[in-house]
Design a protein around this motif. Structure first.
Motif, PDB file in Angstrom:
ATOM      1  N   THR A 144     -12.954   8.560  -0.517  1.00  0.00           N
ATOM      2  CA  THR A 144     -12.500   8.804  -1.895  1.00  0.00           C
ATOM      3  C   THR A 144     -12.396   7.522  -2.709  1.00  0.00           C
ATOM      4  O   THR A 144     -12.118   7.575  -3.912  1.00  0.00           O
ATOM      5  CB  THR A 144     -11.117   9.487  -1.890  1.00  0.00           C
ATOM      6  OG1 THR A 144     -10.121   8.551  -1.425  1.00  0.00           O
ATOM      7  CG2 THR A 144     -11.115  10.720  -1.020  1.00  0.00           C
ATOM      8  N   ILE A 145     -12.579   6.385  -2.065  1.00  0.00           N
ATOM      9  CA  ILE A 145     -12.382   5.097  -2.760  1.00  0.00           C
ATOM     10  C   ILE A 145     -13.602   4.747  -3.606  1.00  0.00           C
ATOM     11  O   ILE A 145     -14.709   4.595  -3.085  1.00  0.00           O
ATOM     12  CB  ILE A 145     -12.083   3.975  -1.741  1.00  0.00           C
ATOM     13  CG1 ILE A 145     -10.723   4.220  -1.073  1.00  0.00           C
ATOM     14  CG2 ILE A 145     -12.100   2.602  -2.426  1.00  0.00           C
ATOM     15  CD1 ILE A 145     -10.391   3.241   0.039  1.00  0.00           C
ATOM     16  N   SER A 159      -8.735  -0.364  -7.503  1.00  0.00           N
ATOM     17  CA  SER A 159      -7.468   0.323  -7.735  1.00  0.00           C
ATOM     18  C   SER A 159      -7.253   1.429  -6.690  1.00  0.00           C
ATOM     19  O   SER A 159      -6.160   1.573  -6.130  1.00  0.00           O
ATOM     20  CB  SER A 159      -7.440   0.920  -9.146  1.00  0.00           C
ATOM     21  OG  SER A 159      -6.240   1.616  -9.376  1.00  0.00           O
ATOM     22  N   ASP A 160      -8.307   2.180  -6.406  1.00  0.00           N
ATOM     23  CA  ASP A 160      -8.232   3.214  -5.357  1.00  0.00           C
ATOM     24  C   ASP A 160      -7.915   2.585  -3.999  1.00  0.00           C
ATOM     25  O   ASP A 160      -7.127   3.121  -3.218  1.00  0.00           O
ATOM     26  CB  ASP A 160      -9.571   3.960  -5.235  1.00  0.00           C
ATOM     27  CG  ASP A 160      -9.896   4.802  -6.449  1.00  0.00           C
ATOM     28  OD1 ASP A 160      -8.975   5.137  -7.212  1.00  0.00           O
ATOM     29  OD2 ASP A 160     -11.095   5.117  -6.634  1.00  0.00           O
ATOM     30  N   PHE A 161      -8.566   1.462  -3.742  1.00  0.00           N
ATOM     31  CA  PHE A 161      -8.396   0.781  -2.459  1.00  0.00           C
ATOM     32  C   PHE A 161      -6.932   0.393  -2.248  1.00  0.00           C
ATOM     33  O   PHE A 161      -6.362   0.630  -1.173  1.00  0.00           O
ATOM     34  CB  PHE A 161      -9.295  -0.459  -2.408  1.00  0.00           C
ATOM     35  CG  PHE A 161      -9.225  -1.221  -1.114  1.00  0.00           C
ATOM     36  CD1 PHE A 161      -9.923  -0.796  -0.003  1.00  0.00           C
ATOM     37  CD2 PHE A 161      -8.459  -2.372  -1.009  1.00  0.00           C
ATOM     38  CE1 PHE A 161      -9.861  -1.500   1.203  1.00  0.00           C
ATOM     39  CE2 PHE A 161      -8.385  -3.084   0.181  1.00  0.00           C
ATOM     40  CZ  PHE A 161      -9.093  -2.634   1.285  1.00  0.00           C
ATOM     41  N   LYS A 162      -6.314  -0.196  -3.274  1.00  0.00           N
ATOM     42  CA  LYS A 162      -4.921  -0.643  -3.151  1.00  0.00           C
ATOM     43  C   LYS A 162      -3.977   0.533  -2.882  1.00  0.00           C
ATOM     44  O   LYS A 162      -2.971   0.392  -2.182  1.00  0.00           O
ATOM     45  CB  LYS A 162      -4.482  -1.379  -4.416  1.00  0.00           C
ATOM     46  CG  LYS A 162      -5.091  -2.761  -4.560  1.00  0.00           C
ATOM     47  CD  LYS A 162      -4.422  -3.567  -5.649  1.00  0.00           C
ATOM     48  CE  LYS A 162      -4.770  -3.039  -7.037  1.00  0.00           C
ATOM     49  NZ  LYS A 162      -4.178  -3.911  -8.090  1.00  0.00           N
ATOM     50  N   LYS A 163      -4.308   1.687  -3.435  1.00  0.00           N
ATOM     51  CA  LYS A 163      -3.455   2.866  -3.235  1.00  0.00           C
ATOM     52  C   LYS A 163      -3.533   3.381  -1.803  1.00  0.00           C
ATOM     53  O   LYS A 163      -2.586   3.980  -1.293  1.00  0.00           O
ATOM     54  CB  LYS A 163      -3.865   3.979  -4.199  1.00  0.00           C
ATOM     55  CG  LYS A 163      -3.556   3.685  -5.661  1.00  0.00           C
ATOM     56  CD  LYS A 163      -4.133   4.759  -6.565  1.00  0.00           C
ATOM     57  CE  LYS A 163      -3.937   4.413  -8.045  1.00  0.00           C
ATOM     58  NZ  LYS A 163      -4.621   5.407  -8.925  1.00  0.00           N
ATOM     59  N   ASN A 164      -4.666   3.155  -1.160  1.00  0.00           N
ATOM     60  CA  ASN A 164      -4.897   3.722   0.168  1.00  0.00           C
ATOM     61  C   ASN A 164      -4.714   2.746   1.324  1.00  0.00           C
ATOM     62  O   ASN A 164      -4.442   3.170   2.450  1.00  0.00           O
ATOM     63  CB  ASN A 164      -6.312   4.306   0.238  1.00  0.00           C
ATOM     64  CG  ASN A 164      -6.441   5.618  -0.514  1.00  0.00           C
ATOM     65  OD1 ASN A 164      -6.053   6.664  -0.009  1.00  0.00           O
ATOM     66  ND2 ASN A 164      -6.963   5.560  -1.737  1.00  0.00           N
ATOM     67  N   ASN A 212     -10.482  -8.624   3.562  1.00  0.00           N
ATOM     68  CA  ASN A 212     -11.087  -7.361   3.991  1.00  0.00           C
ATOM     69  C   ASN A 212     -12.492  -7.728   4.446  1.00  0.00           C
ATOM     70  O   ASN A 212     -13.278  -8.259   3.652  1.00  0.00           O
ATOM     71  CB  ASN A 212     -11.129  -6.375   2.829  1.00  0.00           C
ATOM     72  CG  ASN A 212      -9.753  -6.117   2.245  1.00  0.00           C
ATOM     73  OD1 ASN A 212      -8.989  -5.332   2.782  1.00  0.00           O
ATOM     74  ND2 ASN A 212      -9.420  -6.792   1.146  1.00  0.00           N
ATOM     75  N   THR A 213     -12.824  -7.483   5.712  1.00  0.00           N
ATOM     76  CA  THR A 213     -14.007  -8.119   6.281  1.00  0.00           C
ATOM     77  C   THR A 213     -14.947  -7.156   7.005  1.00  0.00           C
ATOM     78  O   THR A 213     -14.566  -6.050   7.385  1.00  0.00           O
ATOM     79  CB  THR A 213     -13.604  -9.213   7.293  1.00  0.00           C
ATOM     80  OG1 THR A 213     -13.248  -8.589   8.539  1.00  0.00           O
ATOM     81  CG2 THR A 213     -12.430 -10.034   6.805  1.00  0.00           C
TER      82      THR A 213
END
Length: 498
Positions: free
Chosen positions: A54-55, A59-64, A331-332
Motif C-alpha cells: 500500500t506504500i 508519507s505512507d512509509f512513515k505511517k507503516n 532503509n537498505t
C-alpha cells in the motif's frame, strides 16, 4: 610508470563524472532508490507485516514503518539466522557481519547479494576520486596495507559470518592483490598484539604507499615501526603520501600522526558500516564526505534534539538543513528498515550532499542537563591544542557526579604523547571552549552547579591496556569519546599516570 598507473587517471575521471551525475540529482536519485526498495521487499515477511503493497510515498512509509534499533528488528533477524528466507529481503543474505552491541550482545547484520557490491564500489571510488582530483595514481605501484579483522569466516546455518573488514578482504580486486599487505596468514591472526608485530615484520622493508585503518590502531603500528627502527614513517616509507581512515574523528590524532610520519600527508575519510557504506571523502578541498545516494540506501533523518521525544520529527533528504545535528536512519537493500545505527551527522553541503559524523546519539553527557555531544568535546580539545606542541593519543570524558569534595565536574581522561607544560592552563582553555559552544554547560558553570572540568592523565599505553582488560583489544574496536555514566571512567582510574 606501470600500465595500471597510465589507465587509472582517465578511468578515475570517468567514474567521478558518473557519480556526480546522480549526486547533483539527489532527490530524483533517492526517489528511485525508495521505490526500488519497497517494490523488491513487498513479498518479504517484513513487507507483508508493514503493508508495503500500500506504500506509494514517503508519507505512507512513515505511517507503516517505525524507527527502531537492532533490538526492534531482532525478531526478524533471529528468523534469518535460524535459516528462514524472504524475511527482511528477498532470499537469504550471503553474509552476516558480526558486531558487538552495548545492549544487544553480538549483533548479526545481514549483507545481501544486492548490498555487498555497494560496499566494494564505494571503497574503490574513494580511491578513484583521489586519483581524479590529484592526477596522481603512482601509489597503485606501491604496497598498500589495510589494518583489518580476520578474513576467516564461520558458517551460520548456510550463511558466512565474520567482521565486515574480514568479509571485505575477500573482495580486494585482482589488480591490487599483488600490492596488498599484510599476507593472508598474518591477517588471520586473532591476537591483535601478535598481529601488529607480524605486520611490522612484513612491511618494514616494503615500499608502502597507502595505509588504512582506524587511527588509534594505525598509530600503534607506526609506534612499533619507529621503536624497532628509530626512523620516522616517512624515512621508512618515502612514497607514503596518504592515509585512509574511518570510524572516528581524526582531528584529535592529526598532530600525533604527522609527528610520527614526519611530514604532512593527504587523508581520505570513509564512513563504512556493517549496515551499509554511507559516505566517503570525495575531495581534498571540500569539507565532509559525499553521501552515497545511489547505493541501495534510502536515508531518513531525525534532529538529535528531538530524538528522545515521544513523536520526533522524521524527514527525508529534501528537508535537511546545514548545521543541524541529525540521527541518521537507514532503509537498505540488505533489509534494514527504519534502522537507527546510532550515529549523528551534520551536513556540510547540500549540493552535492556531504556530511560529517558528529558522534553517537547514545554517547553524550547530560548528567546535569548539559546535553554535551561528541562534536563539542572534540572541537574543544582540538582548538585548545592547535598550534602547540601538545599531542593527544586518546581521550574520553565522563561526569563526576559525586566527588569526594567540592562541586561535581566533567572528568577528562587524556593520554598525551607530548604533555602540555601547564595542564591547568589546558583544562581552562578546553573548559572555555565548552562554555562557548554549549549554553547549558555555561549556565551550569555560572550557576555553580558544576565546577570547571578536571583532566586526568592516562599513562602511555593506558587506553590499550584498558581495552585489553575488557576484552576489546583489536582493530575494529573504538573507545567512546564521552559517556553519560562512569562505566569507562571508573576502570580507567587503574591506568592513570602516577
Amino acid at each position: 610508470m606501470s600500465v595500471k598507473t597510465v589507465f587509472a587517471i582517465p578511468f578515475a575521471k570517468q567514474v567521478r563524472k558518473r557519480v556526480y551525475k546522480w549526486a547533483y540529482q539527489p532527490h530524483k536519485t533517492q526517489e528511485k532508490v525508495f521505490k526500488k526498495l519497497i517494490s523488491k521487499a513487498k513479498k518479504t515477511a517484513f513487507g507483508k507485516d508493514h503493508n508495503f503493497d500500500t506504500i506509494q510515498s514517503y508519507s505512507d512509509f512513515k505511517k507503516n514503518v517505525p524507527v527502531h534499533d537492532y533490538e526492534g528488528l531482532r525478531p526478524y533477524v533471529d528468523r534469518i539466522v535460524a535459516g528462514e528466507e524472504n524475511v527482511l529481503w528477498k532470499g537469504k543474505p550471503i553474509y552476516f557481519a558480526k558486531t558487538s552491541g552495548t545492549t544487544s550482545g553480538a549483533k548479526y547484520i545481514p549483507i545481501t547479494k544486492d548490498s555487498m557490491p555497494t560496499h566494494i564500489k564505494a571503497a574503490r571510488n574513494a580511491l578513484l576520486f583521489y586519483i581524479a582530483e590529484t592526477n596522481d595514481a603512482s601509489f597503485v605501484d606501491g604496497k598498500m596495507i589495510f589494518l583489518q579483522g580476520s578474513p576467516v569466516l564461520e558458517d551460520k546455518n548456510g550463511v558466512k559470518l565474520g567482521r565486515l573488514s574480514g568479509i571485505v578482504a575477500h573482495y580486494v580486486p585482482g589488480y591490487l592483490q599483488k600490492n596488498r599487505l599484510p599476507s593472508w596468514e598474518t591477517n588471520c591472526i586473532e591476537d591483535w598484539d601478535t598481529k601488529v608485530n607480524a605486520i611490522v615484520e612484513e612491511t618494514i622493508d616494503k615500499d608502502m604507499t597507502v595505509i588504512s585503518g582506524i587511527p588509534s590502531w594505525v598509530q600503534m603500528y607506526f609506534e612499533k615501526l619507529i621503536e624497532k627502527t628509530g626512523k620516522t614513517i616517512t624515512e621508512l616509507f618515502p612514497n607514503f603520501n596518504f592515509f585512509i581512515y574511518g570510524g572516528v574523528n581524526f582531528e584529535p590524532y592529526k598532530n600525533k600522526f604527522e609527528a610520527l610520519i614526519g611530514k604532512k600527508v593527504d587523508y581520505i575519510e570513509l564512513y563504512p558500516a556493517s549496515e551499509g557504506f554511507i559516505a566517503y571523502q570525495d575531495s581534498q578541498k571540500e569539507k565532509g564526505m559525499l553521501l552515497q545516494l545511489n547505493s541501495g540506501i534510502f536515508y531518513e533523518f531525525i534532529p538529535a534534539e528531538d530524538f528522545f521525544n515521544e513523536h520526533p520529527t522524521r524527514i527525508s533528504l529534501e528537508d535537511v538543513q546545514l548545521g543541524v545535528n541529525y540521527v541518521i536512519i537507514l532503509n537498505t537493500n540488505a533489509g534494514l528498515w527504519g534502522y537507527n545505527i546510532g550515529d549523528t551527522v551534520e551536513f556540510t553541503s547540500l549540493l552535492p550532499y556531504r556530511i560529517k559524523v558528529t558522534g553517537r546519539i547514545k554517547h553524550f553527557i547530560s548528567a546535569f542537563g548539559e546535553h554535551v555531544i561528541g562534536k563539542e568535546v572534540e572541537k574543544a580539545l582540538n582548538d585548545s591544542i592547535k598550534g602547540t606542541e601538545t599531542n593527544v593519543s586518546e581521550f574520553t570524558v565522563a561526569p563526576q557526579v559525586n566527588p569526594e569534595e567540592g562541586l561535581p565536574y566533567h572528568e577528562w581522561f587524556i593520554e598525551f604523547e607530548n604533555e602540555p607544560e601547564d595542564i591547568d592552563a589546558l583544562a581552562a582553555k578546553i573548559d572555555a571552549s565548552m562554555q562557548e559552544q554549549n549554553i547549558y554547560y555555561f549556565d551550569l558553570i555560572e550557576g555553580k552547579v558544576l565546577r570547571p572540568l578536571v583532566i586526568r592523565k592516562v599513562k602511555k599505553g593506558g587506553f590499550h591496556e584498558y581495552m585489553k582488560s575488557i576484552g576489546k583489544f583489536g582493530g575494529q574496536n573504538k573507545i567512546p569519546q564521552l559517556s553519560d555514566n562512569r562505566k569507562i571512567a571508573d576502570v580507567l582510574q587503574n591506568f592513570l599516570k602516577e
